[in-house]
Design an enzyme around this catalytic site. Structure first.
Site, mmCIF file in Angstrom:
data_model
loop_
_atom_site.group_PDB
_atom_site.id
_atom_site.type_symbol
_atom_site.label_atom_id
_atom_site.label_comp_id
_atom_site.label_asym_id
_atom_site.label_seq_id
_atom_site.Cartn_x
_atom_site.Cartn_y
_atom_site.Cartn_z
ATOM 1 N N ASP B 209 0.831 -1.208 0.000
ATOM 2 C CA ASP B 209 0.000 0.000 0.000
ATOM 3 C C ASP B 209 0.863 1.254 0.000
ATOM 4 O OD1 ASP B 209 0.829 -0.631 2.549
ATOM 5 O OD2 ASP B 209 -1.171 -0.973 3.347
ATOM 6 N N MET C 1 -2.331 -5.566 4.083
ATOM 7 C CA MET C 1 -1.881 -4.288 3.543
ATOM 8 C C MET C 1 -3.105 -3.499 3.157
ATOM 9 S SD MET C 1 1.308 -4.168 3.669
ATOM 10 C CE MET C 1 1.920 -5.381 4.810
ATOM 11 N N CYS C 2 -3.306 -2.367 3.740
ATOM 12 C CA CYS C 2 -4.654 -1.873 3.668
ATOM 13 C C CYS C 2 -4.793 -0.451 4.162
ATOM 14 C CB CYS C 2 -5.535 -2.742 4.545
ATOM 15 S SG CYS C 2 -5.253 -4.486 4.277
ATOM 16 N N GLY C 3 -6.040 0.007 4.113
ATOM 17 C CA GLY C 3 -6.392 1.276 4.728
ATOM 18 C C GLY C 3 -7.413 1.039 5.830
#
Lengths: 227, 442, 295
Positions: B209, C1-3
């Site tokens: 990300d 993996m991220c928001g």
């Protein structure tokens, strides 16, 4: 003064406009409105222009800056002024992690606090933080000066090379191979000059200096656990 | 006269071999792990375990030397305004000035340019020698960021974000001080002669990300012109490929465990990572699952030695390969003409891997001016050009035999495997059967 | 993996706007997680709620509603796209869940509790939010997640938040390195982790610790020594909201606090439209430090 509103201009147009300024440009003052935490704002600049970003920015604002003066009136996200070569970057608010990472030159001023890994792998940049810095700041820092008016977090200067660290407040802990060093007259002179350039109201005598013990410069079996 | 009872012959242990015992003695004496250059030396299933199924009656071959068999490959067609066009599907892998002499870097640039392909910088920045002599130069963006600057970024033809390498996926490392000369130290902003410790992660991003934002920044700095490669060491190729695509890569460089390095721990080189043969199919599968095969190009490296290896990598789905160790051998690394000097260093031609010590008799992996001057960059470049030409001809020979007018039209179905291991890893049937272990068909 | 986004309201005033605020925050985090999105909303408490999901909702939910009515006429079912929220008496919840598993094998129970409803699907955050009418939801706190899948599949099961206990949910940015071993330990303790996702193991771990008597803060504290790898967690309980970063603290995290709320965003961008953000206290959570708010 040229004003660019990010509410109506896309990132590519903004950066292309700023990057396209020649050395002798007449348009030396720029203002960016509504950044709203956007990433990669005002990156790769290479002209003596002044850019004021009104608000807060996302990752990598002013990345790889050369010559330009970039001011952020809010806070800056991760990696502000990463790999800066020259020029000045001023953050009125706080800076997130990796501020000034791998910077080769120029001056980064954070008026608020900087988060973890401030000045990681710095290679000649000067960084002045008016507030505190987080953990692992100046990790593997090679060259340049990190000045902290407030406190430093854990593991300051871990695996340090030749960068100089000046802290006025407390240091939670020193990283591997980082030690307090004597503040000699030349350091006081250097620090006075850095504080002056950063508009910081502090006296050099209030700071302690930290640097590399240079025990990791050549492998010794007794230090193996520090690698 | 007394009868001696018969005695058994002295028997060496298969577990505690002489190699193993010598390493135990070395470790006991020094207290530091063994650092060396190169890639995995242990035997792992490799391209040698695959064979091509040439054409005959069911398929028709192309006439060698007459009917065309194209080799050109374009890298960076996804987002970059200026993709790179290579005449041959073989590129030169990243090797640093510092690890290599200036002459060696110049020779790589000259040789690659003559062959119509690209070469790559390494950890330590871009030198004038390689920029000047390389028509196409890929600039590596590494965790250390030694010598990183926006001018060189813009002078590059492509940018390769190095996440890992096959010799040490997940590893940083330590380069001993012998090679940190004044010029190398200056380029890296380090004190002269110290042991250089290098980080295993990038200083300002972690994970896909964040990588997406880092790629955005690099594109913004370079005006969206340059292809952005992401290089990973072979360990979890399916996920790493998929995540590189999601993060916005134009090209993925996948380096298997036989891929070399300038210097790292022997234990890392030999015990961490996936054989190149086992890396390719999962990576291609990830690209296919995302609808990105041939749109995001896959460059495979790690133990490529011949046109046959090139053809096999392409048949398994790669768009191109890159070579490092083989290119150094072509320049003159480990040449038997220096045997006496290798012996003096306690090694022998073919086994010399103490590249980090900077005493390379062939003058390639060194910063010693006297040793480095042994390598004539022009002559060494010619050898590299010749070698690349041979590999290309070999690859075309095989492709034509399989009836392909472009080397990219080679397919996994053109292959069979000699061993069950290779069949399973490469996902091709065991020779003479339709059995792919793990995929049924038996 | 991220928001990650999260909003914990300290006062009543913003409760009707919870869904709307969270939706905008979630959509801002699309770049960090385009694969799937999910949200846990803590609405008005009831005796017991069960959020279920079906891949064939058009046929399954009418049948389910009919079946539930047969069990107990007071049970209601509220359908939202592929999900449905079942309201039922708490004392019947255990028996009904057990019976559901037999009669509706394809049905997934996403979460349960007094207040929490949980919605997640594959797709872009904007589309996922629209499908569930997230913008219209009211409540006291909520946590959202946009996912860029690392090592487990892009499926509904792999989407966050994960709920492994009543009114408990967890979202995660990062990648755990010891989740397989932990999964086996939890299995021996009778805690099942249904997906292959590393983050669900973290959720289940916290559930286990709380089952053993820890409060959320203590469970997070214990996680610091037992969960290896990289993580920023945001967790919710019926009345609480917690944040924890691993000791290395590489994955981004921004907290903001005013008189009215505590807000979390993986990036500051996610917070820019919150009321009063310009005067909020904005900071980054320290590594290995438990942040915990309880009503």
């Amino acid at each position: 003064m040229q004003t660019i509103d990010m509410a109506t201009t896309d990132l590519r147009s903004l950066n292309a406009m700023l990057q396209g300024q020649p050395q002798d440009t007449n348009e030396t003052a720029w203002e960016v409105l509504n950044p709203r935490g956007a990433h990669a704002l005002a990156v790769g600049l290479d002209a003596p222009i002044a850019v004021t970003v009104r608000g807060s920015t996302g990752y990598y604002c002013a990345g790889m800056n050369k010559q330009a003066s970039v001011t952020v009136t809010g806070s800056a996200g991760p990696g502000v002024a990463e790999n800066m070569m020259s020029g000045t970057v001023v953050i009125d608010g706080d800076a997130s992690q990796y501020a000034g990472a791998t910077g080769h030159g120029g001056l980064l001023v954070v008026k608020g606090n900087a988060s973890s890994r401030c000045g990681i792998s710095m290679k000649g940049i000067d960084i002045v933080v008016h507030g505190n810095v987080g953990h692992m700041s100046a990790f593997m820092a090679q060259k340049g000066n990190l000045v902290v008016l407030g406190d430093a977090g854990d593991a300051l200067g871990d695996s340090l090379y030749e960068a100089r660290l000046f802290v006025r407040g407390s240091v939670k802990s020193l990283g591997a191979d980082c030690v307090e060093k004597e503040m000699r007259p030349e350091h006081l002179t250097l620090l006075a000059e850095l504080l002056d350039r950063a508009g910081a109201d502090a006296r050099p005598e209030e700071f302690r200096r930290y640097g590399s013990a240079r025990q990791l410069y050549h492998f010794k079996v007794d230090n193996a656990s520090a690698y | 006269m007394t009868d001696q009872p018969p005695r058994t012959q002295p028997r060496l242990s298969a577990t505690f071999t002489n190699d193993v015992n010598s390493e135990i003695r070395r470790a006991a004496a020094t207290g530091i792990y063994d650092i060396r250059g190169g890639g995995a030396k242990r035997r792992v299933p490799h391209f040698d375990d695959l064979l091509f199924l040439g054409a005959s009656i069911s398929r028709y071959p192309l006439e060698g030397y007459r009917e065309r068999c194209d080799t050109a490959v374009t890298l960076g067609t996804r987002f970059a305004k200026k993709p790179i066009r290579l005449d041959i599907p073989i590129t030169i892998a990243g090797m640093s000035f510092g690890a290599l002499s200036g002459q060696a870097k110049e020779a790589l640039g000259r040789g690659a340019t003559m062959a119509g392909t690209s070469t790559t910088t390494g950890d330590g920045g871009m030198t004038e020698e390689e920029r000047g002599h390389s028509k196409l130069l890929v600039y590596q963006y590494l965790p250390s960021r030694y010598g990183m600057n926006p001018d060189d970024l813009r002078r590059a033809d492509a940018i390769e974000i190095v996440v890992g390498q096959g010799a040490k996926p997940g590893g940083g490392g330590m380069l001993l001080g012998q090679k940190i000369t004044e010029r190398v130290a200056g380029m890296r902003d380090l004190p002269v002669g110290i042991d250089q410790r290098s980080a295993c992660r990038h200083p300002d991003w972690t994970g896909p990300d964040d990588l997406e934002i880092k790629i955005l920044e690099l594109r913004e700095i370079t005006g969206w012109e340059k292809p952005i490669y992401v290089k990973v060491g072979g360990a979890r190729p399916y996920y790493d490929t998929a995540l590189s695509v999601k993060a916005g890569a134009d090209v993925i460089v996948l380096d298997g465990m036989q891929g070399g390095t300038a210097a790292t721990q022997d234990v890392f080189i030999e015990n961490v990572g996936l054989p190149t043969l086992a890396c390719i199919r999962p990576a291609v599968q990830a690209l296919q699952d995302l609808g990105m095969h041939r749109k995001v190009q896959l460059v495979v490296s790690g133990g490529i030695r011949s046109g046959a290896d090139v053809a096999k990598a392409l048949a398994l789905g790669a768009d191109a390969v890159s070579i490092g160790t083989a290119a150094l051998v072509a320049l003159g690394d480990n040449d038997p003409r220096w045997e006496a000097e290798y012996n003096a260093l306690g090694s022998t031609a073919g086994a010399y891997d103490d590249w980090h010590e900077g005493r390379d008799p062939a003058g390639i992996t060194t910063q010693d001016p006297a040793l480095a001057s042994r390598l004539d960059p022009v002559e060494a470049a010619r050898r590299l050009r010749n070698y690349l030409a041979v590999m290309t001809l070999e690859c075309q020979t095989i492709a034509r035999a399989c009836g392909k007018s472009h080397v990219h039209n080679l397919e996994p179905e053109d292959l069979c495997a000699l061993t069950i291991e290779a069949a399973a890893m490469a996902g091709v049937p065991l020779a003479g059967t339709d059995w792919i272990p793990g995929r049924g068909g038996y | 993996m991220c928001g990650i986004v999260g909003l914990f309201l300290k006062t009543e005033t913003l409760r009707p706007r919870l869904g709307g605020l969270l939706t905008d925050m979630l959509i801002t985090m699309t770049d960090r997680g385009p694969d799937s999105a999910g949200i846990a909303v803590y609405g008005a408490p009831q005796d017991h709620k069960l959020t279920v999901q079906s891949d064939t909702p058009d046929t399954v939910f009418p049948a389910l509603e009919h079946w539930l009515q047969e069990q107990d006429a007071t049970i209601t079912l509220r359908r939202l796209d592929t999900h449905a929220v079942v309201s039922l008496p708490a004392e019947r919840a255990g028996a009904i869940r057990a019976a559901l598993a037999g009669d509706f094998p394809g049905l997934r129970v996403m979460g349960s509790g007094k207040a929490m409803e949980i919605f997640k699907e594959v797709g872009l955050p904007r589309d996922v939010a629209d499908r569930f009418g997230l913008r219209e939801m009211a409540g006291s706190h909520g946590i959202g997640h946009t996912r860029m899948a690392t090592e487990s599949a892009v499926t509904t099961d792999g989407a966050h938040p994960f709920s492994t206990g009543p009114d408990q949910c967890l979202v995660h940015n990062g990648s755990l390195s010891n989740h397989n071993g932990l999964r086996r330990t939890l299995a021996r303790e009778g805690i099942t982790v249904s997906s292959q996702n590393d983050s669900e193991v973290a959720a289940a771990y916290l559930t286990w610790k709380m089952r053993e008597g820890a409060n959320l803060g203590q469970a997070l504290e214990a996680g610091l020594s037992d969960l290896d790898g990289f993580y920023t967690f945001v967790v919710g309980t019926e009345t609480g909201f917690g944040v924890l970063r691993d000791p290395v603290a590489c994955k981004p995290a921004v907290l903001a606090e005013t008189e009215d709320y505590v807000a979390f965003g993986s990036e500051y961008r996610a917070l820019v439209d919150l009321p009063g953000i310009d005067t909020a206290r904005v900071w980054e959570p320290e590594p290995a430090t438990v942040y915990f708010w309880e009503r």
